[in-house]
Scaffold this active site. Structure first.
Site, PDB file in Angstrom:
ATOM      1  N   CYS A   7     -24.943  30.740  -2.294  1.00 48.56           N
ATOM      2  CA  CYS A   7     -24.936  32.183  -2.040  1.00 48.56           C
ATOM      3  C   CYS A   7     -24.578  32.467  -0.575  1.00 48.56           C
ATOM      4  CB  CYS A   7     -26.298  32.779  -2.385  1.00 48.56           C
ATOM      5  SG  CYS A   7     -26.430  34.513  -1.920  1.00 48.56           S
ATOM      6  N   CYS A  10     -27.390  34.243   1.362  1.00 40.56           N
ATOM      7  CA  CYS A  10     -28.481  33.314   1.691  1.00 40.56           C
ATOM      8  C   CYS A  10     -28.108  32.483   2.918  1.00 40.56           C
ATOM      9  CB  CYS A  10     -28.794  32.393   0.515  1.00 40.56           C
ATOM     10  SG  CYS A  10     -29.861  33.133  -0.742  1.00 40.56           S
ATOM     11  N   ASP A  33     -20.343  44.643   7.327  1.00 42.11           N
ATOM     12  CA  ASP A  33     -19.447  44.307   6.228  1.00 42.11           C
ATOM     13  C   ASP A  33     -18.117  43.835   6.804  1.00 42.11           C
ATOM     14  OD1 ASP A  33     -19.354  45.236   2.964  1.00 42.11           O
ATOM     15  OD2 ASP A  33     -17.464  44.698   3.944  1.00 42.11           O
ATOM     16  N   HIS A  49     -33.690  35.732  -2.173  1.00 39.77           N
ATOM     17  CA  HIS A  49     -32.560  35.960  -3.081  1.00 39.77           C
ATOM     18  C   HIS A  49     -33.009  36.617  -4.387  1.00 39.77           C
ATOM     19  CE1 HIS A  49     -28.546  34.980  -4.821  1.00 39.77           C
ATOM     20  NE2 HIS A  49     -29.246  35.070  -5.939  1.00 39.77           N
ATOM     21  N   GLY A  94     -18.812  47.370  -9.444  1.00 36.31           N
ATOM     22  CA  GLY A  94     -18.198  46.892  -8.213  1.00 36.31           C
ATOM     23  C   GLY A  94     -18.976  45.809  -7.497  1.00 36.31           C
ATOM     24  N   HIS A  99     -26.331  38.626  -4.485  1.00 35.30           N
ATOM     25  CA  HIS A  99     -27.567  38.678  -3.681  1.00 35.30           C
ATOM     26  C   HIS A  99     -27.668  40.150  -3.307  1.00 35.30           C
ATOM     27  CE1 HIS A  99     -30.134  36.799  -0.235  1.00 35.30           C
ATOM     28  NE2 HIS A  99     -30.321  38.109  -0.204  1.00 35.30           N
ATOM     29  N   HIS A 101     -27.726  43.768  -2.111  1.00 32.50           N
ATOM     30  CA  HIS A 101     -27.421  44.297  -0.783  1.00 32.50           C
ATOM     31  C   HIS A 101     -27.193  45.794  -0.897  1.00 32.50           C
ATOM     32  CE1 HIS A 101     -23.794  42.885  -2.810  1.00 32.50           C
ATOM     33  NE2 HIS A 101     -23.157  43.902  -2.264  1.00 32.50           N
ATOM     34  N   HIS A 103     -25.331  48.965   0.814  1.00 33.70           N
ATOM     35  CA  HIS A 103     -24.267  49.332   1.754  1.00 33.70           C
ATOM     36  C   HIS A 103     -24.736  50.552   2.530  1.00 33.70           C
ATOM     37  CE1 HIS A 103     -20.854  47.049  -0.237  1.00 33.70           C
ATOM     38  NE2 HIS A 103     -21.707  47.104  -1.250  1.00 33.70           N
TER      39      HIS A 103
HETATM   40  P1  AMP Z   1     -20.338  44.470  -3.473  1.00 34.14           P
HETATM   41  O1  AMP Z   1     -18.896  44.561  -3.887  1.00 34.14           O
HETATM   42  O2  AMP Z   1     -21.137  45.718  -3.654  1.00 34.14           O
HETATM   43  O3  AMP Z   1     -21.001  43.250  -4.124  1.00 34.14           O
HETATM   44  O4  AMP Z   1     -20.341  44.231  -1.911  1.00 34.14           O
HETATM   45  C1  AMP Z   1     -20.050  43.005  -1.335  1.00 34.14           C
HETATM   46  C2  AMP Z   1     -19.620  43.293   0.060  1.00 34.14           C
HETATM   47  O5  AMP Z   1     -19.689  42.090   0.796  1.00 34.14           O
HETATM   48  C3  AMP Z   1     -18.187  43.825   0.171  1.00 34.14           C
HETATM   49  O6  AMP Z   1     -18.205  45.115   0.777  1.00 34.14           O
HETATM   50  C4  AMP Z   1     -17.512  42.789   1.053  1.00 34.14           C
HETATM   51  O7  AMP Z   1     -16.579  43.366   1.950  1.00 34.14           O
HETATM   52  C5  AMP Z   1     -18.681  42.139   1.768  1.00 34.14           C
HETATM   53  N1  AMP Z   1     -18.431  40.790   2.217  1.00 34.14           N
HETATM   54  C6  AMP Z   1     -17.835  39.787   1.538  1.00 34.14           C
HETATM   55  N2  AMP Z   1     -17.774  38.676   2.290  1.00 34.14           N
HETATM   56  C7  AMP Z   1     -18.380  38.998   3.475  1.00 34.14           C
HETATM   57  C8  AMP Z   1     -18.633  38.278   4.674  1.00 34.14           C
HETATM   58  N3  AMP Z   1     -18.259  37.008   4.829  1.00 34.14           N
HETATM   59  N4  AMP Z   1     -19.261  38.924   5.689  1.00 34.14           N
HETATM   60  C9  AMP Z   1     -19.627  40.221   5.573  1.00 34.14           C
HETATM   61  N5  AMP Z   1     -19.421  40.946   4.441  1.00 34.14           N
HETATM   62  C10 AMP Z   1     -18.795  40.347   3.426  1.00 34.14           C
HETATM   63 ZN    ZN Z   2     -28.688  34.710  -1.896  1.00 37.85          ZN
END
Ligand code: AMP
Ligand code: ZN
Length: 115
Positions: A7, A10, A33, A49, A94, A99, A101, A103
């Site tokens: 993950c 994580c 992000d 997690h 989307g 894990h 999160h 926004h």
């Molecule tokens: P979701 O699509 O709601 O699962 O959001 C996942 C978010 O993680 C997206 O907005 C991605 O741009 C962001 N994301 C993916 N990889 C990374 C990373 N390495 N560092 C920071 N954010 C990331």
């Molecule tokens: Zn995780």
């Protein structure tokens, strides 16, 4: 529970992958992000997690409260406390990282085009 070593978030929590941490508390961390959709776009995640927000709420209301308190703190620091907090739940909504999160979006007048 086995450690979800694959993950991405994580790894940010554990510090085994670098990211720009912009806030943290006992049970949550916040980082930027990588593909921002607004001037402020920060992700807030529980240190533990869980796949999605409903699972988190059922398993650890304290951690969910810390996630939301941290979202508010980041928004106060970066967007005058005015922000949108989104939890995508499931691929159709989307969600791409499983894990949980939130926004935190702000820093401009936000439109409304969720679908
Ligand atoms: P979701 O699509 O709601 O699962 O959001 C996942 C978010 O993680 C997206 O907005 C991605 O741009 C962001 N994301 C993916 N990889 C990374 C990373 N390495 N560092 C920071 N954010 C990331
Ligand atoms: Zn995780």
């Amino acid at each position: 529970m086995s450690l979800p070593i694959e993950c991405l978030f994580c790894k940010f929590v554990a510090g085994t992958l670098p990211t720009e941490i912009v806030g943290q508390n006992e049970r949550a961390i916040a980082f930027r992000d990588i593909n921002p959709q607004a001037p402020v776009h920060v992700l807030v995640v529980p240190r533990e997690h869980y796949a999605d927000v409903a699972t988190l709420a059922a398993a650890s209301p304290e951690a969910l409260a810390d996630v939301i308190a941290l979202a508010q703190e980041v928004a106060l620091n970066e967007a005058d406390g005015e922000y949108r907090l989104i939890f995508n739940s499931g691929p159709l909504a989307g969600q791409s990282v499983f894990h949980v999160h939130g926004h935190v979006l702000g820093g401009k007048k936000l439109g409304w085009n969720p679908a």
